[in-house]
Design an enzyme around this catalytic site. Structure first.
Site, PDB file in Angstrom:
ATOM      1  N   HIS A  81      -7.210  -5.462   2.119  1.00 42.84           N
ATOM      2  CA  HIS A  81      -5.878  -5.000   2.630  1.00 42.84           C
ATOM      3  C   HIS A  81      -5.673  -6.369   3.660  1.00 42.84           C
ATOM      4  O   HIS A  81      -6.165  -6.912   4.433  1.00 42.84           O
ATOM      5  CB  HIS A  81      -6.462  -3.975   3.604  1.00 42.84           C
ATOM      6  CG  HIS A  81      -6.900  -2.639   2.879  1.00 42.84           C
ATOM      7  ND1 HIS A  81      -5.951  -1.590   2.639  1.00 42.84           N
ATOM      8  CD2 HIS A  81      -8.014  -2.461   2.536  1.00 42.84           C
ATOM      9  CE1 HIS A  81      -6.821  -0.720   2.060  1.00 42.84           C
ATOM     10  NE2 HIS A  81      -8.112  -1.086   1.944  1.00 42.84           N
ATOM     11  N   ASP A 118       0.819  -1.228  -0.101  1.00 44.79           N
ATOM     12  CA  ASP A 118       0.135  -0.144  -0.075  1.00 44.79           C
ATOM     13  C   ASP A 118       0.948   1.299   0.000  1.00 44.79           C
ATOM     14  O   ASP A 118       1.826   1.213   0.663  1.00 44.79           O
ATOM     15  CB  ASP A 118      -0.846   0.089   1.133  1.00 44.79           C
ATOM     16  CG  ASP A 118      -2.172   0.935   0.928  1.00 44.79           C
ATOM     17  OD1 ASP A 118      -3.405   0.561   0.856  1.00 44.79           O
ATOM     18  OD2 ASP A 118      -1.721   2.230   1.012  1.00 44.79           O
ATOM     19  N   HIS A 130     -10.640  -4.989  -3.381  1.00 43.04           N
ATOM     20  CA  HIS A 130      -9.227  -5.150  -3.050  1.00 43.04           C
ATOM     21  C   HIS A 130      -9.292  -5.793  -1.514  1.00 43.04           C
ATOM     22  O   HIS A 130     -10.260  -5.096  -0.962  1.00 43.04           O
ATOM     23  CB  HIS A 130      -8.178  -4.265  -3.187  1.00 43.04           C
ATOM     24  CG  HIS A 130      -8.907  -2.693  -2.677  1.00 43.04           C
ATOM     25  ND1 HIS A 130      -9.842  -2.018  -3.235  1.00 43.04           N
ATOM     26  CD2 HIS A 130      -8.757  -2.189  -1.416  1.00 43.04           C
ATOM     27  CE1 HIS A 130     -10.158  -0.830  -2.529  1.00 43.04           C
ATOM     28  NE2 HIS A 130      -9.528  -0.774  -1.370  1.00 43.04           N
ATOM     29  N   HIS A 165     -11.461  -6.327 -13.446  1.00 40.92           N
ATOM     30  CA  HIS A 165     -12.101  -5.327 -12.838  1.00 40.92           C
ATOM     31  C   HIS A 165     -13.316  -5.404 -12.158  1.00 40.92           C
ATOM     32  O   HIS A 165     -14.217  -5.723 -12.738  1.00 40.92           O
ATOM     33  CB  HIS A 165     -12.084  -3.958 -13.804  1.00 40.92           C
ATOM     34  CG  HIS A 165     -12.571  -2.783 -12.938  1.00 40.92           C
ATOM     35  ND1 HIS A 165     -11.815  -2.121 -12.457  1.00 40.92           N
ATOM     36  CD2 HIS A 165     -13.959  -2.231 -12.793  1.00 40.92           C
ATOM     37  CE1 HIS A 165     -12.688  -0.788 -11.698  1.00 40.92           C
ATOM     38  NE2 HIS A 165     -13.898  -1.252 -12.020  1.00 40.92           N
TER      39      HIS A 165
HETATM   40  P1  AMP Z   1      -9.676   1.726   0.287  1.00 41.46           P
HETATM   41  O1  AMP Z   1      -9.866   2.920   1.172  1.00 41.46           O
HETATM   42  O2  AMP Z   1     -10.311   0.317   0.936  1.00 41.46           O
HETATM   43  O3  AMP Z   1     -10.272   1.699  -1.117  1.00 41.46           O
HETATM   44  O4  AMP Z   1      -8.182   1.356  -0.015  1.00 41.46           O
HETATM   45  C1  AMP Z   1      -7.658   1.860  -1.014  1.00 41.46           C
HETATM   46  C2  AMP Z   1      -6.119   1.879  -0.592  1.00 41.46           C
HETATM   47  O5  AMP Z   1      -5.260   1.809  -1.971  1.00 41.46           O
HETATM   48  C3  AMP Z   1      -5.763   2.765   0.210  1.00 41.46           C
HETATM   49  O6  AMP Z   1      -4.950   2.147   1.351  1.00 41.46           O
HETATM   50  C4  AMP Z   1      -4.609   3.536  -0.446  1.00 41.46           C
HETATM   51  O7  AMP Z   1      -3.407   3.879   0.018  1.00 41.46           O
HETATM   52  C5  AMP Z   1      -4.040   2.416  -1.628  1.00 41.46           C
HETATM   53  N1  AMP Z   1      -3.566   2.956  -2.716  1.00 41.46           N
HETATM   54  C6  AMP Z   1      -4.100   4.146  -3.671  1.00 41.46           C
HETATM   55  N2  AMP Z   1      -3.508   4.244  -4.699  1.00 41.46           N
HETATM   56  C7  AMP Z   1      -2.395   3.333  -4.639  1.00 41.46           C
HETATM   57  C8  AMP Z   1      -1.023   3.045  -5.293  1.00 41.46           C
HETATM   58  N3  AMP Z   1      -1.013   3.565  -6.441  1.00 41.46           N
HETATM   59  N4  AMP Z   1      -0.255   2.079  -4.939  1.00 41.46           N
HETATM   60  C9  AMP Z   1      -0.540   1.467  -3.880  1.00 41.46           C
HETATM   61  N5  AMP Z   1      -1.691   1.623  -3.038  1.00 41.46           N
HETATM   62  C10 AMP Z   1      -2.658   2.649  -3.422  1.00 41.46           C
HETATM   63 ZN    ZN Z   2      -9.796  -1.745 -11.990  1.00 41.28          ZN
END
Ligand code: AMP
Ligand code: ZN
Length: 113
Positions: free
Chosen positions: A101, A29, A99, A45
Site C-alpha cells: 500500500h 485501491d 502487495h 502470484h
Molecule cells: P490487504 O488488507 O493488505 O490485503 O489489502 C488489500 C487491499 O486491496 C484493500 O485495501 C482493498 O481495498 C484492496 N482491493 C481489494 N479488491 C480490490 C480491487 N478490485 N481493486 C482495487 N483494490 C482492491
Molecule cells: Zn495473484
C-alpha cells in the site's frame, strides 16, 4: 486460481492503473484509506511476504525502486508517504497476492498501529 490481483494484472478485473511495466502494476485501491491510496503488486502470484525468496525479491526491489516515481505521479513525493505490507491474519491481509500500500495526501501521524 481465484486471485483478484491476478485478475487485475491480466485485465479481467478493471482497475484504475497509475503505473505499469513488465514486472509490476500499481492501481488505485477500491476502498481508499487516505486521499492517495495506491496498491503496488508484482506481476507474478506471490502469496505473501512469507513467500519472498531470491527470485521474488527482484520484484520487491523493483517495486521500491519505482515507488518514488509513483508517489511523484500522485503529487505526494515531497509531502511524504507510507508504504505498508500486511502479511497474514494478524496484519489483516485480505488479498493473498503480495502487495504494498502506498498511502499519502494527508498527515498520516507517527503511530503505525
Ligand atoms: P490487504 O488488507 O493488505 O490485503 O489489502 C488489500 C487491499 O486491496 C484493500 O485495501 C482493498 O481495498 C484492496 N482491493 C481489494 N479488491 C480490490 C480491487 N478490485 N481493486 C482495487 N483494490 C482492491
Ligand atoms: Zn495473484
Amino acid at each position: 486460481m481465484d486471485c483478484v490481483f491476478c485478475g487485475i494484472i491480466n485485465g479481467q478485473i478493471p482497475s484504475k492503473t497509475v503505473y505499469e511495466d513488465d514486472l509490476i502494476k500499481a492501481f488505485c485501491d477500491i476502498e481508499p484509506q487516505a486521499p492517495v491510496h495506491i496498491v503496488i503488486v508484482p506481476k507474478i502470484h506471490i502469496t505473501s511476504a512469507n513467500e519472498i525468496g531470491e527470485k521474488e525479491a527482484v520484484y520487491v526491489a523493483h517495486i521500491f525502486s519505482k515507488a518514488k516515481e509513483i508517489a511523484k505521479s500522485q503529487g505526494i513525493d515531497q509531502s511524504g508517504y507510507r508504504i505498508i505490507n500486511n502479511c497474514g491474519k494478524d496484519a489483516g491481509q485480505t488479498v493473498s497476492h503480495l502487495h504494498f500500500h502506498l498511502l499519502g495526501g494527508k498527515d498520516l501521524g507517527a503511530k503505525l498501529v
